[in-house]
Design an enzyme around this catalytic site. Structure first.
Site, PDB file in Angstrom:
ATOM      1  N   GLY A 183       0.853  -1.191   0.000  1.00 55.06           N
ATOM      2  CA  GLY A 183       0.000   0.000   0.000  1.00 55.06           C
ATOM      3  C   GLY A 183       0.879   1.228   0.000  1.00 55.06           C
ATOM      4  O   GLY A 183       2.083   1.126   0.236  1.00 55.06           O
ATOM      5  N   LYS A 230     -12.765  -9.306 -14.626  1.00 52.90           N
ATOM      6  CA  LYS A 230     -13.167  -9.252 -16.034  1.00 52.90           C
ATOM      7  C   LYS A 230     -12.741 -10.504 -16.822  1.00 52.90           C
ATOM      8  O   LYS A 230     -13.523 -11.042 -17.597  1.00 52.90           O
ATOM      9  CB  LYS A 230     -12.536  -8.018 -16.675  1.00 52.90           C
ATOM     10  CG  LYS A 230     -13.103  -7.671 -18.006  1.00 52.90           C
ATOM     11  CD  LYS A 230     -14.090  -6.566 -17.840  1.00 52.90           C
ATOM     12  CE  LYS A 230     -14.736  -6.120 -19.092  1.00 52.90           C
ATOM     13  NZ  LYS A 230     -15.769  -5.108 -18.784  1.00 52.90           N
ATOM     14  N   ASP A 272     -20.035  -7.337 -19.281  1.00 52.92           N
ATOM     15  CA  ASP A 272     -20.473  -7.716 -17.937  1.00 52.92           C
ATOM     16  C   ASP A 272     -21.993  -7.885 -17.864  1.00 52.92           C
ATOM     17  O   ASP A 272     -22.494  -8.910 -17.386  1.00 52.92           O
ATOM     18  CB  ASP A 272     -20.028  -6.669 -16.901  1.00 52.92           C
ATOM     19  CG  ASP A 272     -18.524  -6.445 -16.929  1.00 52.92           C
ATOM     20  OD1 ASP A 272     -17.815  -7.328 -17.458  1.00 52.92           O
ATOM     21  OD2 ASP A 272     -18.054  -5.413 -16.435  1.00 52.92           O
ATOM     22  N   GLU A 302       3.693 -10.223  -7.031  1.00 49.39           N
ATOM     23  CA  GLU A 302       2.513 -10.222  -7.898  1.00 49.39           C
ATOM     24  C   GLU A 302       2.726  -9.518  -9.236  1.00 49.39           C
ATOM     25  O   GLU A 302       1.897  -9.638 -10.123  1.00 49.39           O
ATOM     26  CB  GLU A 302       1.319  -9.587  -7.155  1.00 49.39           C
ATOM     27  CG  GLU A 302       1.369  -8.082  -6.933  1.00 49.39           C
ATOM     28  CD  GLU A 302       2.142  -7.646  -5.685  1.00 49.39           C
ATOM     29  OE1 GLU A 302       2.976  -8.430  -5.202  1.00 49.39           O
ATOM     30  OE2 GLU A 302       1.937  -6.510  -5.218  1.00 49.39           O
ATOM     31  N   CYS A 324       5.531  -6.029   1.027  1.00 53.61           N
ATOM     32  CA  CYS A 324       5.872  -4.598   1.053  1.00 53.61           C
ATOM     33  C   CYS A 324       5.365  -3.931   2.343  1.00 53.61           C
ATOM     34  O   CYS A 324       5.871  -4.214   3.410  1.00 53.61           O
ATOM     35  CB  CYS A 324       5.362  -3.912  -0.209  1.00 53.61           C
ATOM     36  SG  CYS A 324       6.153  -2.322  -0.478  1.00 53.61           S
TER      37      CYS A 324
END
Ligand code: XMP
Length: 508
Positions: free
Chosen positions: A51, A364, A220, A165, A78
């Site tokens: 963050g 998505k 969607d 990531e 992190c």
């Protein structure tokens, strides 16, 4: 499942997506989640995300310390790495900054199984852990950060200063897979069978009631409406044309729903009312608000008339997906908080309809995969996203019929060139925007004074970050020539090379 605790930024979503890609279900919760609530979720493991904050902020994002002693394996990334060390009695200082690629020297640990002696990792930190809590040991260092990775193997608590990531950490997925192994989580989450499961859940939720679905023509709401249609024949789809849609869009969407077997599909042409209310309004937020409120009004009216004609309608189906929900607002599995800019957000409260959001846990790419499983043609699933307020956010300043025509035509030309040169699927989204400036040009032998069209095409995974697409010159060249030659009032075309952040994808 693996629980991702969100300490801000976009990192949490990226981690969650990666875990799902490793076939383990994952969800995100705000860092204020209580230990009791964590327990209820019965996670096999917990990841504390990165963050933008520093542990030295006056009010740094914290977590309930009990979570550390629940016996569940934990991985801090992190900021997560720093905050775990700090609250457990270690020391974090401001310094040891590292931004970008670095080299990690991993030590022996189940977390680093299969790694080499040196690993490229991606770092982005201004604070560093300099002293570890008792029971913790260093399992990896970089040149500037001795404690770039630590472990308490007994408690199965790990911390890494770098980001596994992101793509710039080539073996990041291996590290996450190792963590999954440490957690003993089964890698059995997959899209296969998910549509049937969702359809079953919809049936349970709605019983014998009718559903009205707000559809936009986008992926969607399309996948959501197909799932709902498979759960009940009592489905009514409502599409509102606000006069700010793409060229030929309404006809296309009508054809699409017809081809997919929807009988109760209603396309409302409300362009007049939208355009009259937008007259003279230049402020972006005001434009958005007017469009949002008018949308609700038109939609409500349609619901009332459908209720009159068909009897009670209890549910409102929407294509809300996981990133649409604001996780930082204490995401809970109960009510979803929808992005303020989401087209139909806020409708149910006013209309006393119960929300039905069959895709609310999916990303998505997962929505597209579900659509594929359902046999929806690829052409429909590959459509670029389009913003709820439509072309209005691509006309900077006041929206007028002339300007809509210019931007709509430019968009159609640009998209046709992307398709012609096989670039449509390579970009996340492409658009044309009309800038509120006029510049001098020359056509034939005459001076012109016309508008500037900005073309924008971006690559992205989830629209939260985006890079400008490196398109072949021919696409830009042909688009520019055709736009200037065929659209009256435009004499210049530019290509937008800004990234998000700091820019956004849309112009307003
Ligand atoms: P920005 O401009 O914020 O856009 O980078 C991110 C993505 O969201 C889409 N977008 C919207 N979608 N209603 C929507 O349904 C909206 O009001 C809206 N505004 C932006 C945008 O097209 C991009 O895909």
């Amino acid at each position: 499942m693996i629980l991702v605790i969100d300490f801000g930024g976009q990192y949490a979503h990226l981690i969650c997506r990666r875990i799902r890609q490793l076939n383990v279900y994952s969800e995100i919760r705000h860092h204020s989640i209580s230990a009791a609530d964590v327990k209820k979720l019965r996670p096999a493991g917990i990841i504390f995300s990165g963050g933008p904050a520093s542990v030295y902020y006056p009010e740094p994002p914290l977590f309930e310390k009990k979570i550390l002693s629940m016996g569940v394996p934990i991985l801090g990334i992190c900021y997560g790495h720093q905050i775990i060390a700090k609250v457990s009695g270690g020391r974090v200082i401001t310094g040891g900054k590292e931004y970008g690629k670095g080299v990690l020297k991993p030590k022996k640990s189940p977390l680093f199984k299969g790694l080499g002696k040196k690993e490229q990792v991606w770092l982005s930190h201004g604070d560093s852990v300099v002293k570890l809590p008792r029971g913790y040991s260093v399992i990896g260092s970089t040149e500037r950060c001795k404690t770039a990775a630590y472990a308490n193997e007994k408690k199965r608590v790990y911390g890494i200063q770098f980001h596994p990531e992101v793509q710039h950490t080539p073996n990041g997925m291996r590290i996450l897979a190792n963590f999954i192994k440490i957690c003993g989580a089964k890698r059995n989450y997959s899209i296969k069978g998910l549509p049937q499961k969702i359809i079953g859940e919809i049936r349970k939720q709605i019983g014998d009631n009718s559903v009205i679905v707000g559809v936009s023509g986008g992926v969607d709401s399309l996948v959501a409406s197909i799932l709902i249609k498979k759960a009940t024949p009592k489905v009514y789809c409502v599409y509102i044309d606000h006069g700010l849609v793409r060229k030929g869009e309404t006809e296309y969407v009508k054809g699409m729903y017809k081809r997919l077997g929807f009988r109760n599909f209603y396309a409302e042409d409300a362009s007049k009312i939208f355009l009259s209310r937008l007259k003279g309004v230049a402020d972006p937020e005001k434009k958005r608000k007017i469009i949002g409120n008018t949308f609700i009004e038109v939609f409500e009216k349609k619901v009332r008339s459908l209720k009159k004609a068909h009897g009670a309608i209890k549910f409102l189906g929407q294509g809300t997906i996981y990133p649409d929900r604001i996780e930082s607002a204490k995401a809970s599995s109960a009510a979803s908080v929808i992005k303020t800019h989401h087209n139909v957000g806020g409708l149910p409260a006013k209309m006393k309809l119960k929300l039905l959001e069959p895709l609310k846990e999916l990303y998505k790419d997962e929505v597209r995969a579900v659509g594929k499983e359902l046999g929806i043609p690829r052409e429909y699933l590959a459509r670029h996203p389009f913003p709820g307020p439509g072309l209005a956010v691509r006309i900077i300043g006041e929206v007028t019929p002339d300007k809509i025509e210019m931007v709509r035509e430019a968009d159609a030309i640009f998209i046709s060139k992307l398709i012609k040169y096989n670039c449509y699927d390579r970009v996340w989204q492409a658009l044309a925007a009309l800038l509120p400036v006029k510049t001098v040009g020359v056509m034939g032998d005459s001076r012109t004074y016309g508008y500037v069209i900005a073309l924008r095409a971006v690559t992205s995974k989830d629209a939260m970050t985006a890079d400008w697409a490196r398109l072949p010159n021919i696409v830009l060249e042909e688009s520019s020539t055709e736009i200037i030659n065929s659209i009256k009032g435009v004499n210049r075309v530019v290509y937008d090379i800004s990234q998000k952040p700091p820019s956004t994808i849309e112009y307003e």
